[in-house]
Write a protein that holds these residues in place. Sequence first.
Motif, PDB file in Angstrom:
ATOM      1  N   LYS A 107     -47.960 -15.103 -10.807  1.00 38.31           N
ATOM      2  CA  LYS A 107     -47.836 -13.872 -10.027  1.00 38.31           C
ATOM      3  C   LYS A 107     -46.662 -14.009  -9.072  1.00 38.31           C
ATOM      4  N   LEU A 108     -45.892 -12.947  -8.964  1.00 39.17           N
ATOM      5  CA  LEU A 108     -44.789 -12.894  -8.018  1.00 39.17           C
ATOM      6  C   LEU A 108     -45.087 -11.792  -7.017  1.00 39.17           C
ATOM      7  N   THR A 109     -44.853 -12.084  -5.747  1.00 39.58           N
ATOM      8  CA  THR A 109     -45.039 -11.088  -4.698  1.00 39.58           C
ATOM      9  C   THR A 109     -43.796 -11.072  -3.828  1.00 39.58           C
ATOM     10  N   ILE A 110     -43.284  -9.885  -3.595  1.00 41.29           N
ATOM     11  CA  ILE A 110     -42.222  -9.708  -2.612  1.00 41.29           C
ATOM     12  C   ILE A 110     -42.905  -9.125  -1.389  1.00 41.29           C
ATOM     13  N   LEU A 111     -42.876  -9.874  -0.299  1.00 38.34           N
ATOM     14  CA  LEU A 111     -43.517  -9.483   0.955  1.00 38.34           C
ATOM     15  C   LEU A 111     -42.405  -9.169   1.949  1.00 38.34           C
ATOM     16  N   SER A 112     -42.281  -7.905   2.292  1.00 41.01           N
ATOM     17  CA  SER A 112     -41.146  -7.467   3.097  1.00 41.01           C
ATOM     18  C   SER A 112     -41.587  -6.663   4.307  1.00 41.01           C
ATOM     19  N   VAL A 113     -40.937  -6.936   5.428  1.00 42.06           N
ATOM     20  CA  VAL A 113     -41.132  -6.125   6.622  1.00 42.06           C
ATOM     21  C   VAL A 113     -40.284  -4.873   6.472  1.00 42.06           C
ATOM     22  N   GLY A 114     -40.819  -3.729   6.869  1.00 44.15           N
ATOM     23  CA  GLY A 114     -40.027  -2.495   6.857  1.00 44.15           C
ATOM     24  C   GLY A 114     -40.726  -1.360   6.153  1.00 44.15           C
ATOM     25  N   ALA A 115     -39.995  -0.273   6.019  1.00 42.06           N
ATOM     26  CA  ALA A 115     -40.532   0.939   5.395  1.00 42.06           C
ATOM     27  C   ALA A 115     -40.717   0.740   3.889  1.00 42.06           C
ATOM     28  N   ARG A 116     -41.626   1.511   3.340  1.00 45.13           N
ATOM     29  CA  ARG A 116     -41.840   1.491   1.890  1.00 45.13           C
ATOM     30  C   ARG A 116     -40.601   2.032   1.188  1.00 45.13           C
ATOM     31  N   LEU A 117     -40.395   1.561  -0.029  1.00 43.92           N
ATOM     32  CA  LEU A 117     -39.254   2.034  -0.802  1.00 43.92           C
ATOM     33  C   LEU A 117     -39.417   3.502  -1.169  1.00 43.92           C
ATOM     34  N   SER A 118     -38.288   4.194  -1.233  1.00 42.52           N
ATOM     35  CA  SER A 118     -38.293   5.595  -1.656  1.00 42.52           C
ATOM     36  C   SER A 118     -36.943   5.900  -2.296  1.00 42.52           C
ATOM     37  N   LYS A 123     -40.637  -3.399 -13.913  1.00 45.66           N
ATOM     38  CA  LYS A 123     -41.148  -3.173 -15.268  1.00 45.66           C
ATOM     39  C   LYS A 123     -40.630  -4.248 -16.225  1.00 45.66           C
ATOM     40  N   ARG A 124     -39.357  -4.590 -16.093  1.00 46.43           N
ATOM     41  CA  ARG A 124     -38.784  -5.640 -16.947  1.00 46.43           C
ATOM     42  C   ARG A 124     -39.408  -6.994 -16.634  1.00 46.43           C
ATOM     43  N   ILE A 125     -39.579  -7.293 -15.355  1.00 49.41           N
ATOM     44  CA  ILE A 125     -40.177  -8.561 -14.946  1.00 49.41           C
ATOM     45  C   ILE A 125     -41.606  -8.665 -15.473  1.00 49.41           C
ATOM     46  N   SER A 126     -42.337  -7.563 -15.442  1.00 46.83           N
ATOM     47  CA  SER A 126     -43.751  -7.571 -15.832  1.00 46.83           C
ATOM     48  C   SER A 126     -43.967  -7.928 -17.306  1.00 46.83           C
ATOM     49  N   GLN A 127     -42.911  -7.938 -18.093  1.00 45.67           N
ATOM     50  CA  GLN A 127     -43.041  -8.388 -19.481  1.00 45.67           C
ATOM     51  C   GLN A 127     -43.230  -9.901 -19.553  1.00 45.67           C
ATOM     52  N   THR A 128     -42.875 -10.602 -18.465  1.00 45.11           N
ATOM     53  CA  THR A 128     -43.005 -12.055 -18.404  1.00 45.11           C
ATOM     54  C   THR A 128     -44.105 -12.491 -17.443  1.00 45.11           C
ATOM     55  N   CYS A 129     -44.175 -11.844 -16.284  1.00 47.99           N
ATOM     56  CA  CYS A 129     -45.188 -12.189 -15.285  1.00 47.99           C
ATOM     57  C   CYS A 129     -45.439 -10.972 -14.392  1.00 47.99           C
ATOM     58  N   SER A 130     -46.519 -11.024 -13.644  1.00 41.63           N
ATOM     59  CA  SER A 130     -46.830  -9.876 -12.790  1.00 41.63           C
ATOM     60  C   SER A 130     -46.016  -9.938 -11.506  1.00 41.63           C
ATOM     61  N   ILE A 131     -45.681  -8.764 -10.994  1.00 41.84           N
ATOM     62  CA  ILE A 131     -44.927  -8.678  -9.750  1.00 41.84           C
ATOM     63  C   ILE A 131     -45.480  -7.537  -8.916  1.00 41.84           C
ATOM     64  N   GLU A 132     -45.539  -7.759  -7.610  1.00 38.82           N
ATOM     65  CA  GLU A 132     -45.963  -6.698  -6.704  1.00 38.82           C
ATOM     66  C   GLU A 132     -45.081  -6.730  -5.465  1.00 38.82           C
ATOM     67  N   LEU A 133     -44.945  -5.573  -4.861  1.00 39.25           N
ATOM     68  CA  LEU A 133     -44.218  -5.437  -3.610  1.00 39.25           C
ATOM     69  C   LEU A 133     -45.231  -5.090  -2.529  1.00 39.25           C
ATOM     70  N   GLN A 134     -45.324  -5.938  -1.521  1.00 40.46           N
ATOM     71  CA  GLN A 134     -46.181  -5.672  -0.365  1.00 40.46           C
ATOM     72  C   GLN A 134     -45.279  -5.427   0.832  1.00 40.46           C
ATOM     73  N   THR A 135     -45.566  -4.366   1.546  1.00 35.08           N
ATOM     74  CA  THR A 135     -44.764  -4.024   2.713  1.00 35.08           C
ATOM     75  C   THR A 135     -45.579  -4.226   3.973  1.00 35.08           C
ATOM     76  N   VAL A 136     -44.980  -4.914   4.927  1.00 38.19           N
ATOM     77  CA  VAL A 136     -45.585  -5.113   6.237  1.00 38.19           C
ATOM     78  C   VAL A 136     -44.853  -4.187   7.196  1.00 38.19           C
ATOM     79  N   GLU A 137     -45.606  -3.431   7.942  1.00 36.63           N
ATOM     80  CA  GLU A 137     -45.014  -2.456   8.855  1.00 36.63           C
ATOM     81  C   GLU A 137     -44.124  -3.130   9.891  1.00 36.63           C
ATOM     82  N   GLN A 138     -42.935  -2.569  10.062  1.00 39.69           N
ATOM     83  CA  GLN A 138     -42.034  -3.066  11.095  1.00 39.69           C
ATOM     84  C   GLN A 138     -42.599  -2.659  12.446  1.00 39.69           C
TER      85      GLN A 138
END
Length: 156
Positions: free
Chosen positions: A2-13, A25-40
């Motif tokens: 599992k891969l997680t990107i944990l980032s401070v700041g606003a959600r992507l838009s 989507k491309r990464i998920s063909q090999t392993c799972s990935i998630e983006l977690q956002t921590v509020e600034q």
Amino acid sequence: MKLTILSVGARLSGPEKELFERFAKRISQTCSIELQTVEQKRAASDAEGQIRLESELIQSKLGKDDYVILLDETGSKFNNLELAERFNSLMSSGGYNRLVFVIGGSYGVSSGVRALADMIWSFSDQVFPHQLFRVMLAEQIYRSLAILNNSPYHHK
């Protein structure tokens, strides 16, 4: 792995979100990935207070079986092949639940978060906007996986 990107700041838009999702989507063909956002946090009256508040939130999202990669301009630099080999070693070791890529707030992270980092990685001596950097990170993760899978995406 599992891969997680944990980032401070606003959600992507907008376009950044679209690009991130394309690489995810491309990464998920090999392993799972998630983006977690921590509020600034803007509640702190000074930079040190903001670092402390955001770092506490980051630390609350980390597990003891995580391999933590802190993204920071003072970290080690790797070319694409070196990075792919490092990822390969980590993913094949089986000793970690997930790889967590931590992107701190605009003032950085606390010494406590730095101490939890198993690796500190620098893309560049420059600083980038958080929204764009998340996309750049996802692309570099995908590129590393493409190298490991002998995909034509990366040209030597």
